[in-house]
Design an enzyme around this catalytic site. Structure first.
Site, PDB file in Angstrom:
ATOM      1  N   GLY A  74      38.529 -69.840  41.780  1.00 21.35           N
ATOM      2  CA  GLY A  74      37.781 -70.938  42.391  1.00 21.35           C
ATOM      3  C   GLY A  74      36.539 -70.435  43.110  1.00 21.35           C
ATOM      4  O   GLY A  74      35.491 -71.086  43.104  1.00 21.35           O
ATOM      5  N   THR A  75      36.653 -69.270  43.707  1.00 18.33           N
ATOM      6  CA  THR A  75      35.514 -68.688  44.420  1.00 18.33           C
ATOM      7  C   THR A  75      34.351 -68.452  43.462  1.00 18.33           C
ATOM      8  O   THR A  75      33.202 -68.834  43.751  1.00 18.33           O
ATOM      9  CB  THR A  75      35.936 -67.359  45.094  1.00 18.33           C
ATOM     10  N   ASN A 153      40.893 -78.162  52.398  1.00 17.34           N
ATOM     11  CA  ASN A 153      42.108 -77.358  52.273  1.00 17.34           C
ATOM     12  C   ASN A 153      42.890 -77.238  53.577  1.00 17.34           C
ATOM     13  O   ASN A 153      44.080 -76.976  53.560  1.00 17.34           O
ATOM     14  CB  ASN A 153      41.772 -75.959  51.742  1.00 17.34           C
ATOM     15  N   GLN A 181      41.537 -78.081  45.842  1.00 24.07           N
ATOM     16  CA  GLN A 181      42.750 -78.620  46.473  1.00 24.07           C
ATOM     17  C   GLN A 181      43.157 -79.979  45.930  1.00 24.07           C
ATOM     18  O   GLN A 181      44.298 -80.406  46.109  1.00 24.07           O
ATOM     19  CB  GLN A 181      42.552 -78.733  47.989  1.00 24.07           C
ATOM     20  N   SER A 201      40.921 -74.209  40.541  1.00 25.95           N
ATOM     21  CA  SER A 201      41.584 -72.905  40.558  1.00 25.95           C
ATOM     22  C   SER A 201      43.043 -73.099  40.182  1.00 25.95           C
ATOM     23  O   SER A 201      43.741 -73.931  40.765  1.00 25.95           O
ATOM     24  CB  SER A 201      41.483 -72.273  41.940  1.00 25.95           C
ATOM     25  N   HIS A 203      45.765 -71.248  40.534  1.00 29.99           N
ATOM     26  CA  HIS A 203      46.906 -70.863  41.378  1.00 29.99           C
ATOM     27  C   HIS A 203      47.235 -71.885  42.459  1.00 29.99           C
ATOM     28  O   HIS A 203      48.242 -71.761  43.154  1.00 29.99           O
ATOM     29  CB  HIS A 203      46.717 -69.446  41.954  1.00 29.99           C
ATOM     30  N   THR A 239      35.650 -60.494  28.607  1.00 29.54           N
ATOM     31  CA  THR A 239      36.718 -60.860  27.669  1.00 29.54           C
ATOM     32  C   THR A 239      37.682 -61.827  28.351  1.00 29.54           C
ATOM     33  O   THR A 239      38.086 -61.607  29.496  1.00 29.54           O
ATOM     34  CB  THR A 239      37.450 -59.590  27.192  1.00 29.54           C
ATOM     35  N   CYS A 327      42.419 -67.454  53.571  1.00 34.76           N
ATOM     36  CA  CYS A 327      41.299 -66.551  53.307  1.00 34.76           C
ATOM     37  C   CYS A 327      40.635 -66.094  54.592  1.00 34.76           C
ATOM     38  O   CYS A 327      39.788 -65.219  54.568  1.00 34.76           O
ATOM     39  CB  CYS A 327      40.282 -67.252  52.422  1.00 34.76           C
TER      40      CYS A 327
HETATM   41  C1  LIG Z   1      41.823 -71.694  47.387  1.00 31.71           C
HETATM   42  C2  LIG Z   1      40.529 -72.397  47.457  1.00 31.71           C
HETATM   43  C3  LIG Z   1      39.371 -71.847  46.876  1.00 31.71           C
HETATM   44  C4  LIG Z   1      39.339 -70.458  46.275  1.00 31.71           C
HETATM   45  O1  LIG Z   1      40.028 -70.365  45.068  1.00 31.71           O
HETATM   46  P1  LIG Z   1      40.421 -68.884  44.555  1.00 31.71           P
HETATM   47  O2  LIG Z   1      40.899 -69.114  43.164  1.00 31.71           O
HETATM   48  O3  LIG Z   1      41.486 -68.397  45.469  1.00 31.71           O
HETATM   49  O4  LIG Z   1      39.187 -68.081  44.603  1.00 31.71           O
HETATM   50  C5  LIG Z   1      38.204 -72.579  46.923  1.00 31.71           C
HETATM   51  N1  LIG Z   1      38.165 -73.780  47.511  1.00 31.71           N
HETATM   52  C6  LIG Z   1      39.241 -74.344  48.077  1.00 31.71           C
HETATM   53  C7  LIG Z   1      39.119 -75.697  48.687  1.00 31.71           C
HETATM   54  C8  LIG Z   1      40.461 -73.670  48.077  1.00 31.71           C
HETATM   55  O5  LIG Z   1      41.508 -74.223  48.658  1.00 31.71           O
END
Ligand SMILES: *Cc1c(COP(=O)(O)O)cnc(C)c1O
Length: 389
Positions: A74-75, A153, A181, A201, A203, A239, A327
């Protein structure tokens, strides 16, 4: 190795990988490990599965599969969207965002600021909401992009992204939303929302860490952030992380299936937990608006105690929760989100976030409700008296 009981209430930090998702990944680790860009059959086969996953993720947000770029997280997606806007509109040097974005947006904007760009961080109201009139006034002729998250978040507060996108369109400015989120918790429709860019993202919705998506609207110009090979139709070198991409596809499919029933159940548990805490423990208050809010998130301030102490005693019982975002923990700074809401440092430092998920049970909620009052009582009995909190 024996594993102690874990009561997991930190689903906004990351989520358990669903067993179905693990199943979907395994073939790409065991058998189909070829490079999807290779010219032979053994590579093509793999590429076909990437396309399939891309369709599934596109369906989660009502996008066209060609609008989906797989990234590493997500970053990266947030960084890429803002970076692209600045590169494709190189005469514009201003970025408009909010003071309550994830560090994946804020820290990137801080970096831009140190390198000749101008950034405006919009303040929020005490309930975490945005003043759209102020947002509109803050868009300048040289604003390259506006970036506002779909759901916060830390508090779960939901922003009116559809309205914000309309404002940006009327001003001729690109719009990005961090929907990390929101995915799997709210219905997301990029057509209805009218956004140019949207980040996801995996995860955060029961797939592994290290795989993200950036949606780029069909006619929106895009310049890659990770430059290299021609993967992702020339929009992201590197890749492909095939197993993780397959996992994201499966997780998206499961999320679509569970969007209504699972989230209604999670909301019920969240409300039981939150109402229970606010009713039973004196000196508690919810941070952020009650609605509109993600169905799984609760952020509560406990008067006269430090979140650190609460989390430590909860951890001894196997309860996982957090203060602020995962984070930024490790730093003693109070949450930038709560401070932006005008909470004050003492209240921000005494706040914890409980975020639920589809694997939480009523018994787990009861466990927290049984133990938390004693934890707070104990901490208050030993805490130095703080003036006028
Ligand atoms: C977790 C999160 C991210 C970052 O995602 P990653 O895959 O961990 O880099 C970005 N924005 C929000 C709102 C998040 O909760």
């Amino acid at each position: 190795m024996t594993k102690a009981a874990v009561y997991y209430f930190d689903n906004n930090a990351t989520t358990r990988v669903a067993p179905e998702v693990i199943e979907a990944m395994l073939p790409f680790l065991k058998e189909y490990w070829g490079n999807p860009s290779s010219a032979y059959q053994f590579g093509h086969q793999v590429a076909a599965h990437i396309d399939e996953a891309r369709e599934k993720v596109a369906a989660l947000i009502n996008a066209d599969p060609r609008e989906i770029i797989f990234t590493s997280c997500g970053t990266e997606s947030n960084n890429s969207a803002i970076h692209s806007a600045l590169v494709t509109h190189s005469n514009k040097k201003h970025v408009l965002t909010t003071a309550v974005e994830h560090s994946a947006t804020i820290k990137f904007c801080d970096f831009l600021q140190r390198h000749g760009y101008e950034v405006t961080y919009l303040p929020v109201e005490s309930d975490g909401s945005l003043d759209l009139h102020l947002l509109e006034k803050s868009i300048r002729p040289d604003t390259a992009i506006v970036s506002v998250m779909l759901a916060n978040n830390e508090t779960g507060v939901i922003f009116p992204v559809e309205e914000i996108a309309a404002i940006c369109r009327s001003k001729g400015t690109l719009f990005h939303t961090d929907a990390v989120q929101a995915a799997g918790k709210l219905k997301i429709d990029v057509e209805e929302m009218g956004v140019d860019f949207l980040s996801l993202s995996a995860h955060k919705l029961h797939a592994p860490k290290g795989i993200g998506v950036l949606y780029v609207k069909k006619r929106t110009r895009y310049h890659p952030y990770v430059i290299g090979g021609t993967q992702e139709r020339g929009r992201r070198g590197g890749t492909e992380n095939v197993a993780n991409i397959a996992a994201f596809g499966r997780a998206a499919e499961l999320a679509i299936g569970g969007l209504q029933d699972e989230n209604a159940r999670v909301r019920g548990l969240r409300d039981k937990l939150e109402d229970g805490i606010l009713r039973v423990i004196p000196g508690t208050v919810r941070n952020g608006a009650k609605e509109p809010r993600l169905p799984n998130t609760s952020n509560i301030a406990f008067e006269g105690v430090e979140a650190e102490g609460i989390l430590l005693l909860m951890d001894q019982l196997g309860i996982c929760a957090s203060s602020g975002s995962a984070c930024t923990t490790g730093s003693l700074d109070p949450s930038h989100v709560l401070l932006a809401m005008g909470c004050g440092a003492a209240r921000a430092r005494g706040s914890i976030r409980l975020s639920l998920g589809i694997y939480n049970t009523k018994e787990e909620v009861d466990f927290v409700l049984k133990h938390l009052p004693g934890i707070i009582e104990k901490l208050r009995a030993t805490a130095p008296v703080t003036a006028g909190s």
